[in-house]
Scaffold this motif. Sequence first.
Motif, mmCIF file in Angstrom:
data_model
loop_
_atom_site.group_PDB
_atom_site.id
_atom_site.type_symbol
_atom_site.label_atom_id
_atom_site.label_comp_id
_atom_site.label_asym_id
_atom_site.label_seq_id
_atom_site.Cartn_x
_atom_site.Cartn_y
_atom_site.Cartn_z
ATOM 1 N N TYR A 121 0.838 -1.201 0.000
ATOM 2 C CA TYR A 121 0.000 0.000 0.000
ATOM 3 C C TYR A 121 0.866 1.242 0.000
ATOM 4 C CZ TYR A 121 1.312 -0.279 4.878
ATOM 5 O OH TYR A 121 2.050 -0.381 6.032
ATOM 6 N N GLY A 122 0.208 2.343 -0.316
ATOM 7 C CA GLY A 122 0.865 3.648 -0.243
ATOM 8 C C GLY A 122 -0.006 4.583 0.568
ATOM 9 N N LEU A 123 0.616 5.304 1.481
ATOM 10 C CA LEU A 123 -0.110 6.271 2.310
ATOM 11 C C LEU A 123 0.428 7.666 1.999
ATOM 12 C CD1 LEU A 123 -0.893 6.064 6.083
ATOM 13 C CD2 LEU A 123 0.548 7.925 5.279
ATOM 14 N N GLY A 124 -0.468 8.581 1.703
ATOM 15 C CA GLY A 124 -0.057 9.964 1.440
ATOM 16 C C GLY A 124 0.176 10.657 2.778
ATOM 17 N N VAL A 125 1.442 10.988 3.055
ATOM 18 C CA VAL A 125 1.775 11.537 4.378
ATOM 19 C C VAL A 125 1.044 12.863 4.633
ATOM 20 C CG1 VAL A 125 3.677 12.492 5.767
ATOM 21 C CG2 VAL A 125 3.974 10.337 4.542
ATOM 22 N N GLU A 126 0.937 13.709 3.614
ATOM 23 C CA GLU A 126 0.263 15.001 3.811
ATOM 24 C C GLU A 126 -1.231 14.804 4.063
ATOM 25 O OE1 GLU A 126 2.328 14.342 1.351
ATOM 26 O OE2 GLU A 126 4.073 15.587 1.846
ATOM 27 N N ARG A 127 -1.824 13.812 3.396
ATOM 28 C CA ARG A 127 -3.252 13.562 3.635
ATOM 29 C C ARG A 127 -3.460 12.998 5.041
ATOM 30 N NH1 ARG A 127 -5.956 11.095 -1.834
ATOM 31 N NH2 ARG A 127 -5.191 12.700 -3.246
ATOM 32 N N PHE A 128 -2.563 12.118 5.451
ATOM 33 C CA PHE A 128 -2.636 11.568 6.803
ATOM 34 C C PHE A 128 -2.552 12.714 7.814
ATOM 35 C CE2 PHE A 128 -0.573 9.976 10.636
ATOM 36 C CZ PHE A 128 -1.303 8.844 10.929
ATOM 37 N N LEU A 129 -1.636 13.650 7.564
ATOM 38 C CA LEU A 129 -1.462 14.785 8.485
ATOM 39 C C LEU A 129 -2.667 15.723 8.459
ATOM 40 C CD1 LEU A 129 2.283 15.558 7.877
ATOM 41 C CD2 LEU A 129 1.253 15.111 10.103
ATOM 42 N N ALA A 130 -3.240 15.914 7.281
ATOM 43 C CA ALA A 130 -4.414 16.794 7.179
ATOM 44 C C ALA A 130 -5.541 16.222 8.032
ATOM 45 C CB ALA A 130 -4.850 16.941 5.730
ATOM 46 N N TRP A 131 -5.637 14.883 8.030
ATOM 47 C CA TRP A 131 -6.648 14.222 8.860
ATOM 48 C C TRP A 131 -6.296 14.370 10.344
ATOM 49 C CZ3 TRP A 131 -5.230 9.519 11.490
ATOM 50 C CH2 TRP A 131 -6.263 8.977 12.264
ATOM 51 N N LEU A 132 -5.043 14.078 10.703
ATOM 52 C CA LEU A 132 -4.628 14.077 12.101
ATOM 53 C C LEU A 132 -4.678 15.483 12.705
ATOM 54 C CD1 LEU A 132 -3.325 12.219 14.311
ATOM 55 C CD2 LEU A 132 -1.104 12.956 13.452
ATOM 56 N N THR A 133 -4.212 16.472 11.940
ATOM 57 C CA THR A 133 -4.082 17.820 12.508
ATOM 58 C C THR A 133 -5.233 18.738 12.090
ATOM 59 O OG1 THR A 133 -2.764 18.625 10.652
ATOM 60 C CG2 THR A 133 -1.548 17.672 12.484
ATOM 61 N N ASN A 134 -6.201 18.141 11.381
ATOM 62 C CA ASN A 134 -7.401 18.885 11.000
ATOM 63 C C ASN A 134 -7.076 20.132 10.176
ATOM 64 O OD1 ASN A 134 -10.178 19.222 10.954
ATOM 65 N ND2 ASN A 134 -10.173 20.596 12.708
ATOM 66 N N ARG A 135 -6.233 19.968 9.183
ATOM 67 C CA ARG A 135 -5.920 21.092 8.292
ATOM 68 C C ARG A 135 -6.893 21.079 7.127
ATOM 69 N NH1 ARG A 135 -4.245 24.575 11.081
ATOM 70 N NH2 ARG A 135 -5.140 23.181 12.594
ATOM 71 N N TYR A 136 -7.185 22.257 6.609
ATOM 72 C CA TYR A 136 -8.135 22.345 5.504
ATOM 73 C C TYR A 136 -7.544 21.719 4.245
ATOM 74 C CZ TYR A 136 -11.164 24.253 1.934
ATOM 75 O OH TYR A 136 -12.014 24.374 0.868
ATOM 76 N N THR A 137 -6.247 21.924 4.046
ATOM 77 C CA THR A 137 -5.644 21.385 2.822
ATOM 78 C C THR A 137 -4.302 20.709 3.088
ATOM 79 O OG1 THR A 137 -4.312 22.178 0.946
ATOM 80 C CG2 THR A 137 -5.283 23.857 2.292
ATOM 81 N N VAL A 138 -3.979 19.739 2.230
ATOM 82 C CA VAL A 138 -2.686 19.049 2.324
ATOM 83 C C VAL A 138 -1.524 20.026 2.125
ATOM 84 C CG1 VAL A 138 -3.453 16.749 1.658
ATOM 85 C CG2 VAL A 138 -2.884 18.395 -0.130
ATOM 86 N N ARG A 139 -1.821 21.188 1.506
ATOM 87 C CA ARG A 139 -0.752 22.166 1.266
ATOM 88 C C ARG A 139 -0.135 22.643 2.578
ATOM 89 N NH1 ARG A 139 -3.605 25.907 -3.425
ATOM 90 N NH2 ARG A 139 -3.984 24.196 -4.874
ATOM 91 N N GLU A 140 -0.937 22.655 3.640
ATOM 92 C CA GLU A 140 -0.435 23.104 4.941
ATOM 93 C C GLU A 140 0.442 22.046 5.602
ATOM 94 O OE1 GLU A 140 -3.210 25.161 7.729
ATOM 95 O OE2 GLU A 140 -4.681 24.597 6.221
ATOM 96 N N CYS A 141 0.442 20.837 5.040
ATOM 97 C CA CYS A 141 1.138 19.727 5.697
ATOM 98 C C CYS A 141 2.449 19.383 5.001
ATOM 99 C CB CYS A 141 0.224 18.505 5.729
ATOM 100 S SG CYS A 141 -1.327 18.860 6.549
ATOM 101 N N SER A 142 2.807 20.171 4.003
ATOM 102 C CA SER A 142 4.037 19.950 3.258
ATOM 103 C C SER A 142 4.983 21.106 3.573
ATOM 104 C CB SER A 142 3.692 19.929 1.763
ATOM 105 O OG SER A 142 4.852 20.061 0.992
ATOM 106 N N LEU A 143 6.297 20.838 3.612
ATOM 107 C CA LEU A 143 7.258 21.893 3.934
ATOM 108 C C LEU A 143 7.170 23.016 2.895
ATOM 109 C CD1 LEU A 143 9.612 22.767 5.789
ATOM 110 C CD2 LEU A 143 11.149 21.554 4.247
#
Length: 563
Positions: free
Chosen positions: A531-553
């Motif tokens: 499987y593949g897990l999108g780290v930014e999507r996982f973080l968007a879920w965990l940290t309740n961010r509106y977009t994956v853009r906030e979860c990438s450096l």
Amino acid sequence: MADHNDLIVVYVDEAQGSDLTGNGSIDTPFQSPVAALTAAGLHAMVHSRKTPNETYEPLGTSALKKAKKIVELNEKKARKADELKAKANAENAERSAKEAKRIEDSKNVVLEEDPSLPPAMKTKIRGCTSLRMKRVRISGWVHRLRRQKGPTFIVLRDGTGFLQCVLSDRLSQTYDALTLATEAAIQITGLVQEVPEGKSAPGGHELIADWWGVLGAAPSGDDAFSNRLNAESEGNVLADNRHLALRGEVAASVLHVRAGVLSAFRKVFEAHNLTEVTPPCMVQTQVEGGATLFKFDYYGQPAFLTQSSQLYLETCLPSLGDVYSIQESFRAENSHTRRHLSEYTHLEAELAFITFDELMTHIEEVICEAVSMVLAVPRLAAMLKQLHPEFQPPKRPFLRMSYKNAIKYLNEHGIQRKDDETGRFVDHTVGDDIAEAAERQMTDELGVPIFLYGFPKEIKAFYMKKIPGDEAFTESCDLLMPNVGEIVGGSMRIADMDELLAGYKREGIDPAPYYWFTDQRKYGTCEHGGYGLGVERFLAWLTNRYTVRECSLYPRWPGRATP
Ligand code: 4AD
């Protein structure tokens, strides 16, 4: 205006004159006696008329008296205003001179470290708790600055935490103290003391400084940090200034949690006996369809940025056993959605000798264990609480819903899809690719993690194993999370050589460049999946961010590869 027996005569036409454009002549009269006297002086003779049909007559005594009074009053007011203005100017000049002198004088206040004090221990802010009542030396950036009449208060930031520092007496009178601005880098020594009762500060303590100095100044005025970026800044400004936005508390917390998440996954994988590998990013084979490949010239040959390391992980199984990688993947998707990036961090794993059911159980375990590991770190748990106060770790087992049942669910709950040809909304039928919007609506309605499994082979990749006995469908699964949607895509892989060759054919893929992947089926094939897990999507879920853009450096999306 006209001279009349040595007296100036000024004309007022109450109906057609104008105080703005009139000049008092008979052709361009004023409208009011006040304007006439203001322009011509209090001794002028005012000739006026009420309507254009009348002839001009000298203004009556009482009207003249009244007008003169108003003019005198206006003149008095104007004089007063001039006086006040002159006084304010003088005061400002005095203040500026005083400030300039204060700043000039401040250059004479030179701080020296007191050699009689005990040596200061170099530490990071996080180390202060165990160094209370000890003399410490800390370097960091001025996160917040408050100048009071006496002391100056600084909230210092060094990435490990925040520390309130107090500069008193001479320490707040130096040139550096007077010109200090937020985001300057400074070094500071002093005693870490518990804050007095009733006061609060990060960590419950503050640094009472005995010496400090600027290491790297920051500008104030127009170029001040807060003018580059603040709470009102728009999306494009934030994106252009991502390098500065990273200094903000929210952005930094998300990145701290991100580091914690990556570290937790690594530990969980180690505990599950998976070995980390680092596959190449420059490749000559596709994994997830030609439409989303970034192509480039590789010494005269076509090559791509990797979409997924899966195929390489599969080749590692007979060498290292179960493996994983945390690598950037690239997708040339022209999607401006809140869950798509052009470059994202892809956490992928591949396991040998497993069943489809075991694969889903493994994904569930890895995610739940990683989440508990992050929550067990007090600093990360505190950040998560700030970012996502309502977060609850997911409960096992995750809901498992077959693709066919999902189609049923969508139709029973009136969640329709837009027909490409007619543009109308219609019910879903088995075989449809469930669109992002429909999938999200269902996930949000159910409000729990969902394993959606058993997708039709036509809408999935060439390498996926078919469900024995139901060969139109595959042993594939997507893990859907509330608010984000799909965060994991996985499947069992085709172990049989002929079946794989048929898969290439179905997708119109030339098998030649895949010889190394096909060889897996030749030399000791085995049932396996991953499987593949999108780290930014996982973080968007965990940290309740509106977009994956906030979860990438430094997020990349169509049109954005800067900074
Ligand atoms: O579902 P995907 O495309 O699956 C694969 O690439 C498999 N080869 C992985 C494997 O089995 N080893 O992508 C997997 C995950 C998605 O579930 C999603 O979380 C993330 O990668 N992802 C993206 N994240 C951000 N932006 C994008 N454009 C993404 N595309 C996929």
